[in-house]
Scaffold this motif. Structure first.
Motif, short mmCIF file in Angstrom:
data_model
loop_
_atom_site.label_atom_id
_atom_site.label_comp_id
_atom_site.label_asym_id
_atom_site.label_seq_id
_atom_site.Cartn_x
_atom_site.Cartn_y
_atom_site.Cartn_z
N ALA A 89 29.28 45.44 38.67
CA ALA A 89 30.10 46.04 39.93
C ALA A 89 30.51 45.05 40.87
CB ALA A 89 29.54 47.03 40.35
N ALA A 90 29.41 44.58 41.13
CA ALA A 90 28.60 43.00 42.24
C ALA A 90 30.27 42.35 41.40
CB ALA A 90 27.77 42.95 42.44
N GLU A 91 30.47 41.75 40.71
CA GLU A 91 31.21 40.85 40.15
C GLU A 91 32.62 41.31 39.88
OE1 GLU A 91 31.66 39.69 34.94
OE2 GLU A 91 29.86 39.18 36.38
N GLU A 92 33.27 42.86 39.65
CA GLU A 92 34.06 42.90 39.69
C GLU A 92 35.16 43.06 41.19
OE1 GLU A 92 34.39 47.29 38.12
OE2 GLU A 92 34.23 46.52 36.08
N ALA A 93 33.93 43.75 42.02
CA ALA A 93 34.48 43.15 43.47
C ALA A 93 34.77 42.47 44.12
CB ALA A 93 32.95 43.85 44.72
N LEU A 94 33.76 41.05 43.44
CA LEU A 94 33.99 40.04 43.51
C LEU A 94 35.46 39.61 43.15
CD1 LEU A 94 33.32 36.96 44.85
CD2 LEU A 94 32.28 36.61 42.90
N ILE A 95 35.71 39.66 42.37
CA ILE A 95 36.83 39.36 41.40
C ILE A 95 38.31 40.30 41.96
CG2 ILE A 95 38.34 39.41 39.42
CD1 ILE A 95 35.37 39.18 37.44
N ILE A 96 38.14 40.72 42.43
CA ILE A 96 39.11 41.89 42.86
C ILE A 96 39.39 41.68 44.61
CG2 ILE A 96 39.57 44.66 44.29
CD1 ILE A 96 38.76 45.77 41.69
N GLU A 97 38.41 41.24 45.24
CA GLU A 97 38.56 40.25 46.38
C GLU A 97 39.45 38.86 46.31
OE1 GLU A 97 35.55 38.88 50.11
OE2 GLU A 97 34.52 39.63 48.41
N ARG A 98 38.64 38.17 46.00
CA ARG A 98 39.08 36.56 45.60
C ARG A 98 40.57 36.32 44.45
NH1 ARG A 98 33.21 33.44 45.00
NH2 ARG A 98 32.27 34.04 47.19
#
Length: 487
Positions: A89-98
């Motif tokens: 979930a943290a990884e997905e949030a990072l991908i979406i943000e960047r």
């Protein structure tokens, strides 16, 4: 009996031909997923039953059935691959943000077709020349304390190859566990092969797929390991397009030495690269690489800006066309640019459609190939196919100077794909390949700069110039293009 055979031999031969052809046709119909391939092979075997089946047996059956050996990795390696829901979930949030939500879909595609995760916490160093790559690789071998696993397509018996033999031999004398796997076809690029030197130095070495075909000691021409993987102590790996031969070293081949791009890798993806090479070693030698020497080192804390990397293994077994599927998915998410560099650009209709569709959407597409190729037939077939992308808004560039063997792809300055795969049928369906999928703006920018530097001195290919060539030359190229699936 003999008189009966003499009298009725035409009928007996006809019956045998029909039986042999029936078996071959049934196999092609039941195993080929491409209707064009199935129809073509059926036609060949109908027109020439015995010869057609023999050709099909050698060139048409491309899959190897291999048991999965991933479980041989050490406990540390298994722990390295463990993923938790909160981490994902943290990884997905990072991908979406960047990078935006579209890369979540691409990540999901990779998860489903590549069988290995997109890991954060990696680092990649670009090695732009053969001398730089060979020096770094030999230095890593010289520093090995527990293990060295090397898999390569070509390992020539020449000054560069002997440098590696010396480093590997020193590692063996220090008590390091060393395994070297060379493709059975690639080992024959130099005569005598390097195997004698390796075994003479007590280095455990083997050939990939050097099987017996029709009573002859010949490798399967279409089932090669084209992978280049070096893993040292389970902590650092090297991969990319670089074979081991002096032609890529300016020190030994001079200023006109061929170019290529290789990569030094650290982080969680090293465990997956080791897994791929260890599976190939097990397949070739029936030895599982277990024990303390082969354990994967515990992971260090992820850097503040994680580099997401996936090891993408593909080949004519359970991972057939993995690279092909991932590339089509990547072309579909492109919004601004696709920059790709390949020595052998002979994509199939599906990939061409994906590229030209992206171009029609307004994506800028640059395709970079060498002006002078080391494979004449491939070069002519490539030339015959350029019009299929040029007339649909793509740009094609021919780089002047020494032959460049690099395989590089960058999309929107955010996503990169590098490794051993060429954009041709052999790499996409017939060879065993290893590539890295990298979601990182910094690394993708490095790849784009490398491609941009090549374009600066390149000559554009135009439809007008292609069509202005004499008809006989254009016809010759198109005839060679018909054989592109097996060039």
């Amino acid at each position: 009996m003999l008189q009966s055979l003499t009298t009725h031999w035409p009928q007996i031969l006809a019956i045998i031909s029909v039986m042999i052809a029936s078996v071959g046709i049934a196999h092609a119909v039941m195993t080929k997923e491409d209707v064009r391939a199935a129809t073509g092979w059926v036609g060949v075997m109908v027109l020439s039953p015995i010869l057609g089946v023999l050709i099909y047996a050698v060139a048409g059956i491309n899959r190897i059935r291999r048991a999965s050996i991933s479980a041989q990795r050490s406990l540390a390696g298994d722990l390295a691959s463990a993923r938790h829901d909160r981490d994902i979930a943290a990884e997905e949030a990072l991908i979406i943000e960047r990078y935006g939500p579209r890369f979540i879909g691409l990540r999901t595609l990779g998860d489903r077709v590549a069988r290995r995760a997109l890991h954060p916490g990696n680092a990649i160093t670009v090695l732009e020349t053969g001398d730089e790559a060979y020096t770094a690789m030999c230095a890593a071998i010289d520093g090995a304390e527990r293990s060295v696993l090397l898999e390569t397509y070509i390992f020539d018996n020449d000054p560069v190859g002997l440098l590696f033999v010396e480093s590997l031999a020193r590692a063996v004398r220090r008590g390091v566990s060393v395994r070297v796997l060379i493709d059975a076809v690639g080992a024959r690029y130099s005569v005598p092969s390097i195997l004698g030197h390796l075994r003479g130095a007590d280095i455990t070495a083997g050939l990939f797929n050097g099987n017996i075909v029709m009573g002859l000691h010949l490798p399967y021409a279409n089932l090669r390991t084209h992978r280049k993987i070096l893993v040292v102590d389970g902590t650092v790996a090297f991969t990319g397009g670089m074979n081991i031969r002096k032609g890529f070293s300016a020190e030994f081949a001079g200023s006109n030495s061929s170019r290529d791009t290789h990569f030094r890798v650290t982080g969680p993806v090293v465990a997956d690269l080791f897994s791929v090479a260890a599976e190939d070693w097990r397949f070739a030698s029936n030895e599982a690489l277990k024990g303390d020497a082969w354990r994967i080192a515990p992971l260090s804390p992820a850097p503040a800006t994680p580099m997401l990397v996936r090891a993408v293994a593909s080949g004519p077994d359970a991972s057939v066309e993995t690279n092909h599927k991932l590339l089509i998915g990547a072309f579909s998410v492109a919004r601004k640019s696709i920059r790709l560099m390949s020595p052998y650009f002979l994509p199939d209709r599906e990939l061409i459609s994906a590229l030209t569709t992206a171009a029609r959407r307004g994506v800028e597409i640059d395709i970079v190939v060498p002006a002078v190729n080391n494979l004449f037939l491939v070069d002519r077939a490539m030339t015959a196919q350029f019009d299929q992308v040029l007339k649909h808004y793509c740009r094609v560039w021919r780089t002047e100077g020494p032959f460049d063997h690099s395989k590089l792809l960058s999309i929107d300055g955010a996503w990169a794909y590098v490794g051993s795969s060429n954009l041709d049928a052999r790499s996409l369906r017939l060879n065993f390949e290893i590539d890295l999928e990298v979601l990182d703006a910094g690394f993708a920018s490095e790849v784009e700069k490398r491609i941009a530097a090549a374009i600066e001195t390149a000559v554009p290919v135009t439809l007008e110039a292609l069509r202005a060539r004499p008809f006989v030359i254009r016809l010759f190229d198109r005839i060679l293009w018909l054989g592109s699936p097996y060039l």
